[in-house]
Design an enzyme around this catalytic site. Structure first.
Site, PDB file in Angstrom:
ATOM      1  N   ALA A  70     -19.023  46.569 -14.970  1.00  0.00           N
ATOM      2  CA  ALA A  70     -20.521  45.978 -14.575  1.00  0.00           C
ATOM      3  C   ALA A  70     -19.359  44.918 -14.285  1.00  0.00           C
ATOM      4  O   ALA A  70     -18.318  43.900 -15.595  1.00  0.00           O
ATOM      5  CB  ALA A  70     -21.242  45.858 -15.616  1.00  0.00           C
ATOM      6  N   GLY A 113     -19.019  50.602 -16.657  1.00  0.00           N
ATOM      7  CA  GLY A 113     -20.489  51.837 -15.986  1.00  0.00           C
ATOM      8  C   GLY A 113     -19.025  52.129 -15.179  1.00  0.00           C
ATOM      9  O   GLY A 113     -20.200  53.424 -14.243  1.00  0.00           O
ATOM     10  N   GLU A 116     -19.494  55.549 -16.052  1.00  0.00           N
ATOM     11  CA  GLU A 116     -20.161  55.694 -15.829  1.00  0.00           C
ATOM     12  C   GLU A 116     -20.927  56.203 -14.705  1.00  0.00           C
ATOM     13  O   GLU A 116     -21.669  57.406 -14.375  1.00  0.00           O
ATOM     14  CB  GLU A 116     -21.952  55.274 -16.897  1.00  0.00           C
ATOM     15  CG  GLU A 116     -21.028  54.664 -18.302  1.00  0.00           C
ATOM     16  CD  GLU A 116     -22.255  53.533 -18.727  1.00  0.00           C
ATOM     17  OE1 GLU A 116     -22.209  52.453 -18.489  1.00  0.00           O
ATOM     18  OE2 GLU A 116     -22.858  54.008 -19.464  1.00  0.00           O
ATOM     19  N   GLU A 136     -17.397  48.795 -23.773  1.00  0.00           N
ATOM     20  CA  GLU A 136     -17.869  47.656 -23.827  1.00  0.00           C
ATOM     21  C   GLU A 136     -18.053  47.220 -25.469  1.00  0.00           C
ATOM     22  O   GLU A 136     -18.557  45.788 -26.078  1.00  0.00           O
ATOM     23  CB  GLU A 136     -20.035  48.548 -23.697  1.00  0.00           C
ATOM     24  CG  GLU A 136     -19.506  49.072 -22.448  1.00  0.00           C
ATOM     25  CD  GLU A 136     -19.488  49.561 -21.950  1.00  0.00           C
ATOM     26  OE1 GLU A 136     -18.676  50.773 -22.171  1.00  0.00           O
ATOM     27  OE2 GLU A 136     -19.624  49.906 -20.897  1.00  0.00           O
TER      28      GLU A 136
HETATM   29  N1  CO8 Z   1     -15.878  42.271 -14.603  1.00  0.00           N
HETATM   30  C1  CO8 Z   1     -15.552  41.506 -13.992  1.00  0.00           C
HETATM   31  N2  CO8 Z   1     -14.493  41.017 -14.085  1.00  0.00           N
HETATM   32  C2  CO8 Z   1     -13.649  41.582 -14.212  1.00  0.00           C
HETATM   33  C3  CO8 Z   1     -13.817  42.834 -14.506  1.00  0.00           C
HETATM   34  C4  CO8 Z   1     -15.360  43.158 -14.935  1.00  0.00           C
HETATM   35  N3  CO8 Z   1     -15.297  44.016 -15.687  1.00  0.00           N
HETATM   36  N4  CO8 Z   1     -12.799  43.525 -15.171  1.00  0.00           N
HETATM   37  C5  CO8 Z   1     -11.645  42.908 -14.708  1.00  0.00           C
HETATM   38  N5  CO8 Z   1     -12.456  41.714 -14.042  1.00  0.00           N
HETATM   39  C6  CO8 Z   1     -11.246  40.556 -13.503  1.00  0.00           C
HETATM   40  C7  CO8 Z   1     -10.658  39.564 -14.419  1.00  0.00           C
HETATM   41  O1  CO8 Z   1     -11.139  38.798 -14.542  1.00  0.00           O
HETATM   42  C8  CO8 Z   1      -9.270  39.413 -13.615  1.00  0.00           C
HETATM   43  O2  CO8 Z   1     -10.162  38.557 -12.402  1.00  0.00           O
HETATM   44  P1  CO8 Z   1      -9.483  37.105 -12.708  1.00  0.00           P
HETATM   45  O3  CO8 Z   1      -7.730  37.395 -11.874  1.00  0.00           O
HETATM   46  O4  CO8 Z   1     -10.013  36.064 -11.617  1.00  0.00           O
HETATM   47  O5  CO8 Z   1      -9.366  36.090 -13.659  1.00  0.00           O
HETATM   48  C9  CO8 Z   1      -9.079  40.414 -12.160  1.00  0.00           C
HETATM   49  O6  CO8 Z   1     -10.154  41.374 -12.478  1.00  0.00           O
HETATM   50  C10 CO8 Z   1      -8.010  41.564 -13.093  1.00  0.00           C
HETATM   51  O7  CO8 Z   1      -8.127  41.966 -14.273  1.00  0.00           O
HETATM   52  P2  CO8 Z   1      -7.266  41.740 -15.795  1.00  0.00           P
HETATM   53  O8  CO8 Z   1      -6.245  40.114 -14.947  1.00  0.00           O
HETATM   54  O9  CO8 Z   1      -7.681  41.573 -16.512  1.00  0.00           O
HETATM   55  O10 CO8 Z   1      -6.214  42.701 -14.947  1.00  0.00           O
HETATM   56  P3  CO8 Z   1      -5.407  43.138 -16.100  1.00  0.00           P
HETATM   57  O11 CO8 Z   1      -4.697  44.684 -16.014  1.00  0.00           O
HETATM   58  O12 CO8 Z   1      -4.953  42.595 -16.780  1.00  0.00           O
HETATM   59  O13 CO8 Z   1      -6.030  44.070 -16.938  1.00  0.00           O
HETATM   60  C11 CO8 Z   1      -8.252  45.825 -17.952  1.00  0.00           C
HETATM   61  C12 CO8 Z   1      -7.199  45.464 -16.893  1.00  0.00           C
HETATM   62  C13 CO8 Z   1      -7.435  46.686 -19.113  1.00  0.00           C
HETATM   63  C14 CO8 Z   1      -9.369  46.783 -16.925  1.00  0.00           C
HETATM   64  C15 CO8 Z   1      -8.606  44.284 -17.836  1.00  0.00           C
HETATM   65  O14 CO8 Z   1      -9.195  44.368 -16.986  1.00  0.00           O
HETATM   66  C16 CO8 Z   1     -10.665  44.353 -18.963  1.00  0.00           C
HETATM   67  O15 CO8 Z   1     -10.769  44.445 -19.265  1.00  0.00           O
HETATM   68  N6  CO8 Z   1     -11.279  44.184 -17.330  1.00  0.00           N
HETATM   69  C17 CO8 Z   1     -12.830  44.553 -18.444  1.00  0.00           C
HETATM   70  C18 CO8 Z   1     -13.390  46.561 -18.691  1.00  0.00           C
HETATM   71  C19 CO8 Z   1     -14.545  46.520 -19.088  1.00  0.00           C
HETATM   72  O16 CO8 Z   1     -15.115  45.377 -20.471  1.00  0.00           O
HETATM   73  N7  CO8 Z   1     -15.489  46.349 -18.497  1.00  0.00           N
HETATM   74  C20 CO8 Z   1     -16.471  46.778 -19.842  1.00  0.00           C
HETATM   75  C21 CO8 Z   1     -17.790  45.889 -18.404  1.00  0.00           C
HETATM   76  S1  CO8 Z   1     -19.498  46.323 -19.722  1.00  0.00           S
HETATM   77  C22 CO8 Z   1     -20.165  47.316 -18.863  1.00  0.00           C
HETATM   78  O17 CO8 Z   1     -19.311  48.292 -17.803  1.00  0.00           O
HETATM   79  C23 CO8 Z   1     -20.849  47.895 -19.104  1.00  0.00           C
HETATM   80  C24 CO8 Z   1     -21.920  49.061 -17.998  1.00  0.00           C
HETATM   81  C25 CO8 Z   1     -23.469  48.551 -18.237  1.00  0.00           C
HETATM   82  C26 CO8 Z   1     -23.912  49.816 -16.803  1.00  0.00           C
HETATM   83  C27 CO8 Z   1     -24.157  49.779 -15.800  1.00  0.00           C
HETATM   84  C28 CO8 Z   1     -23.998  48.261 -15.297  1.00  0.00           C
HETATM   85  C29 CO8 Z   1     -23.696  48.425 -13.249  1.00  0.00           C
END
Ligand code: CO8
Length: 262
Positions: A70, A113, A116, A136
């Site tokens: 998400a 997500g 999921e 999460e």
């Molecule tokens: N949301 C928004 N932006 C994101 C997300 C995300 N989930 N994941 C990555 N991005 C963005 C980063 O902010 C970054 O943007 P910017 O360049 O503007 O800073 C860009 O994508 C690239 O990401 P990274 O620089 O972080 O890339 P890395 O290779 O260093 O890391 C990771 C990759 C490990 C995947 C890291 O980005 C990360 O940990 N992301 C978050 C993962 C996460 O926590 N996911 C769970 C989210 S909560 C959820 O999904 C709940 C689901 C509920 C139901 C679903 C409804 C649709």
């Protein structure tokens, strides 16, 4: 509407006869699932589901990310009220209502997500670089679109607990061993394999495919005795189809069946 709103969050293609392919298209944020993307995805899937020329659907991202979950930016300041109003539940129900087989072709990050979404599909084909997780817990929440339930069915309680409580991530091979995915292919080939698999399924008897999907998915919902009874009813129903007659006659006449979807 500004340029941002007008962005196409998904791209739709027909890469092989009978196959509809939907690509998640927010590579700059690892295909984070903002509301607009989910709406576009569901609209595209519903259109393909209604198209008689299409028999199976593939959802994919890119080599680096299927989806990182998400969109955290969209959720950070959300309240209970706004989350309820956002209609997330309706969206996932629309996804579950797709009747044609859905294959997730997953490479790279498949998180939250995103995981999921993949688990909502009927089959997951992974690239060797795929990483599955429910991170999460790192941002103070838990999965909200079936992660705790589907993961437990797919990989068992102990592994699901590690993933949900401690952000354990599964490599493609671990996911294969655990039963989360049905095949793993090299990064250069995973999408082609998923498309080829979809094309094979699309060439099969459409009603039997639809009811077969429905029956397998019932195994998630029903106790065994009810699931068996449900399956039997669907089996009987297929004896009202032209394709059942055609399939059994073609077998005896030693020729390939010609399916009509009737
Ligand atoms: N949301 C928004 N932006 C994101 C997300 C995300 N989930 N994941 C990555 N991005 C963005 C980063 O902010 C970054 O943007 P910017 O360049 O503007 O800073 C860009 O994508 C690239 O990401 P990274 O620089 O972080 O890339 P890395 O290779 O260093 O890391 C990771 C990759 C490990 C995947 C890291 O980005 C990360 O940990 N992301 C978050 C993962 C996460 O926590 N996911 C769970 C989210 S909560 C959820 O999904 C709940 C689901 C509920 C139901 C679903 C409804 C649709």
């Amino acid at each position: 509407m500004d340029a941002h709103d007008a962005a196409q969050d998904v791209l739709v293609e027909t890469p092989a006869p009978g196959v509809g392919l939907v690509r998640l298209n927010r590579p700059q944020v690892l295909n984070a699932l903002r509301g607009q993307l989910m709406e576009e995805l569901l609209t595209a899937l519903q259109r393909l589901d209604a198209d008689p020329a299409i028999g199976a659907l593939v959802i994919t991202g890119n080599e680096r990310a299927f989806s990182a979950g998400a969109d955290i930016r969209e959720m950070t300041e959300a309240s209970v009220t706004s989350m309820v109003r956002r209609g997330m539940t309706d969206r996932w129900a629309r996804l579950r209502a797709i009747r044609k087989p859905l294959i997730a072709a997953v490479s790279g990050h498949c998180l939250g997500g995103g995981c999921e979404l993949a688990m909502n599909c009927d089959i997951i084909v992974a690239s060797e670089s795929a990483r599955f997780g429910q991170p999460e817990i790192n941002i103070g929440v838990i999965p909200g679109a079936g992660g705790t339930q589907r993961l437990t069915h797919a990989v068992g309680k102990s592994l699901a607990m590690e993933m949900v409580l401690n952000d354990r991530r599964l490599s493609a091979d671990e996911a294969l061993r655990a039963g989360l995915v049905s095949r793993v292919a090299p990064v250069e080939r995973y999408l082609d394999e998923a498309i080829a698999l979809a094309a094979q399924i699309a060439a099969r008897a459409p009603l039997a495919v639809q009811l077969g999907k429905e029956a397998v998915n019932k195994a998630y919902e029903l106790p065994l005795s009810e699931g068996l009874a449900y399956e039997q009813k669907l089996f009987y129903i297929l004896f009202g189809s032209e394709d059942q007659k055609e399939g059994m006659r073609a077998f005896q006449e030693k020729r390939a069946p010609v399916w009509r979807g009737e």
